[in-house]
Design a protein around this motif. Structure first.
Motif, PDB file in Angstrom:
ATOM      1  N   LEU A 287       0.481 -11.108   2.336  1.00 27.99           N
ATOM      2  CA  LEU A 287       0.905  -9.834   2.609  1.00 27.99           C
ATOM      3  C   LEU A 287       0.135  -8.679   2.519  1.00 27.99           C
ATOM      4  O   LEU A 287      -1.046  -8.824   1.954  1.00 27.99           O
ATOM      5  N   ALA A 288       0.442  -7.415   2.874  1.00 27.81           N
ATOM      6  CA  ALA A 288      -0.535  -6.212   3.027  1.00 27.81           C
ATOM      7  C   ALA A 288      -0.666  -5.948   1.321  1.00 27.81           C
ATOM      8  O   ALA A 288       0.166  -6.235   0.611  1.00 27.81           O
ATOM      9  N   ALA A 289      -1.954  -5.442   1.035  1.00 27.37           N
ATOM     10  CA  ALA A 289      -2.156  -5.215  -0.224  1.00 27.37           C
ATOM     11  C   ALA A 289      -1.188  -4.293  -1.005  1.00 27.37           C
ATOM     12  O   ALA A 289      -0.675  -4.507  -2.417  1.00 27.37           O
ATOM     13  N   VAL A 290      -0.433  -3.560  -0.233  1.00 29.59           N
ATOM     14  CA  VAL A 290       0.494  -2.615  -0.813  1.00 29.59           C
ATOM     15  C   VAL A 290       1.665  -3.406  -1.182  1.00 29.59           C
ATOM     16  O   VAL A 290       2.313  -3.245  -2.567  1.00 29.59           O
ATOM     17  N   SER A 291       2.137  -4.489  -0.496  1.00 29.96           N
ATOM     18  CA  SER A 291       3.153  -5.349  -0.774  1.00 29.96           C
ATOM     19  C   SER A 291       2.949  -6.094  -1.824  1.00 29.96           C
ATOM     20  O   SER A 291       3.726  -6.514  -2.854  1.00 29.96           O
ATOM     21  N   GLU A 292       1.813  -6.482  -1.926  1.00 30.46           N
ATOM     22  CA  GLU A 292       1.337  -7.457  -3.085  1.00 30.46           C
ATOM     23  C   GLU A 292       1.402  -6.683  -4.525  1.00 30.46           C
ATOM     24  O   GLU A 292       2.026  -7.217  -5.443  1.00 30.46           O
ATOM     25  N   ARG A 293       1.078  -5.384  -4.500  1.00 28.58           N
ATOM     26  CA  ARG A 293       1.192  -4.660  -5.620  1.00 28.58           C
ATOM     27  C   ARG A 293       2.350  -4.405  -6.173  1.00 28.58           C
ATOM     28  O   ARG A 293       2.764  -4.350  -7.173  1.00 28.58           O
ATOM     29  N   PHE A 294       3.181  -4.048  -5.055  1.00 28.19           N
ATOM     30  CA  PHE A 294       4.826  -3.715  -5.249  1.00 28.19           C
ATOM     31  C   PHE A 294       5.237  -5.199  -6.071  1.00 28.19           C
ATOM     32  O   PHE A 294       6.160  -4.976  -6.989  1.00 28.19           O
ATOM     33  N   LEU A 295       4.998  -6.393  -5.486  1.00 25.74           N
ATOM     34  CA  LEU A 295       5.544  -7.455  -6.113  1.00 25.74           C
ATOM     35  C   LEU A 295       5.047  -7.701  -7.539  1.00 25.74           C
ATOM     36  O   LEU A 295       5.875  -7.977  -8.419  1.00 25.74           O
ATOM     37  N   HIS A 296       4.003  -7.367  -7.540  1.00 24.95           N
ATOM     38  CA  HIS A 296       3.103  -7.546  -8.967  1.00 24.95           C
ATOM     39  C   HIS A 296       3.848  -6.341 -10.055  1.00 24.95           C
ATOM     40  O   HIS A 296       4.244  -6.631 -11.100  1.00 24.95           O
ATOM     41  N   GLY A 297       4.164  -5.269  -9.385  1.00 26.69           N
ATOM     42  CA  GLY A 297       4.691  -4.238 -10.207  1.00 26.69           C
ATOM     43  C   GLY A 297       6.125  -4.424 -10.691  1.00 26.69           C
ATOM     44  O   GLY A 297       6.403  -4.254 -11.493  1.00 26.69           O
ATOM     45  N   CYS A 298       7.035  -5.327  -9.703  1.00 27.06           N
ATOM     46  CA  CYS A 298       8.362  -5.786  -9.925  1.00 27.06           C
ATOM     47  C   CYS A 298       8.380  -6.787 -11.179  1.00 27.06           C
ATOM     48  O   CYS A 298       9.112  -6.606 -12.139  1.00 27.06           O
ATOM     49  N   ALA A 299       7.348  -7.666 -11.121  1.00 31.63           N
ATOM     50  CA  ALA A 299       7.197  -8.756 -12.370  1.00 31.63           C
ATOM     51  C   ALA A 299       6.715  -8.048 -13.705  1.00 31.63           C
ATOM     52  O   ALA A 299       7.516  -8.406 -14.479  1.00 31.63           O
TER      53      ALA A 299
END
Length: 169
Positions: free
Chosen positions: A69-81
């Motif tokens: 995933l793009a970095a922003v998407s990875e950060r989003f999923l991490h933020g969700c967790a």
């Protein structure tokens, strides 16, 4: 005006393949019952990630979730967790919820819209009249037998009118 081309919205939108949940079909009855809709989903898809009773393997639409995933998407999923939102490996599974990688209709990095999936190859029995405005749908004995486009009539044993979801009855 939206998706007014072969393939409809699948040709212009994000190529996401996120199903409507089973609960959306409660009370609709045949042919719109959940078992019938699930069967249609399964016939349509060839899911690269899930091969079970909920996912098709031999349909014309390739379904896959991005491996990277793009970095922003990875950060989003991490933020969700971090926020306590569970990860959902398959949003198209029954009862699924949570943060997920979007299942997309993509093959070799290219969008696969419904037109290229279903209309690819030679079909001698298929006539496509795009950029046409149907003025009349001919119905005989409760069955569509043809259409009129600009004063010219077309008839066939099987007729499919693709009117789209927006601004159509």
């Amino acid at each position: 005006p939206r998706g007014e081309l072969l393939g409809g919205g699948s040709a212009v939108n994000g190529s996401a393949f996120v199903r409507a949940p089973a609960a959306d079909f409660v009370g609709w009855g045949a042919p719109w019952s959940w078992p019938n809709i699930l069967s249609a989903y399964r016939r349509a898809e060839s899911d690269a990630d899930f091969g079970d009773e909920w996912h098709g393997q031999h349909g014309p639409l390739p379904i896959a979730r991005a491996r990277s995933l793009a970095a922003v998407s990875e950060r989003f999923l991490h933020g969700c967790a971090v926020a306590g939102i569970e990860s959902c490996p398959d949003i198209n599974a029954p009862g699924a919820s949570g943060a997920f990688r979007v299942p997309c209709t993509v093959r070799d990095g290219k969008r696969v819209d419904t037109a290229s999936a279903y209309l690819a190859g030679t079909r001698p029995n298929l006539r496509i009249r795009h950029e046409s405005r149907v003025s009349v749908i001919d119905i005989r004995r409760g069955r569509v037998t043809g259409v009129r486009v600009g004063g010219q009539g077309f008839s066939a044993d099987r007729v499919v009118v693709c009117a789209g979801a927006f601004e159509s009855p």
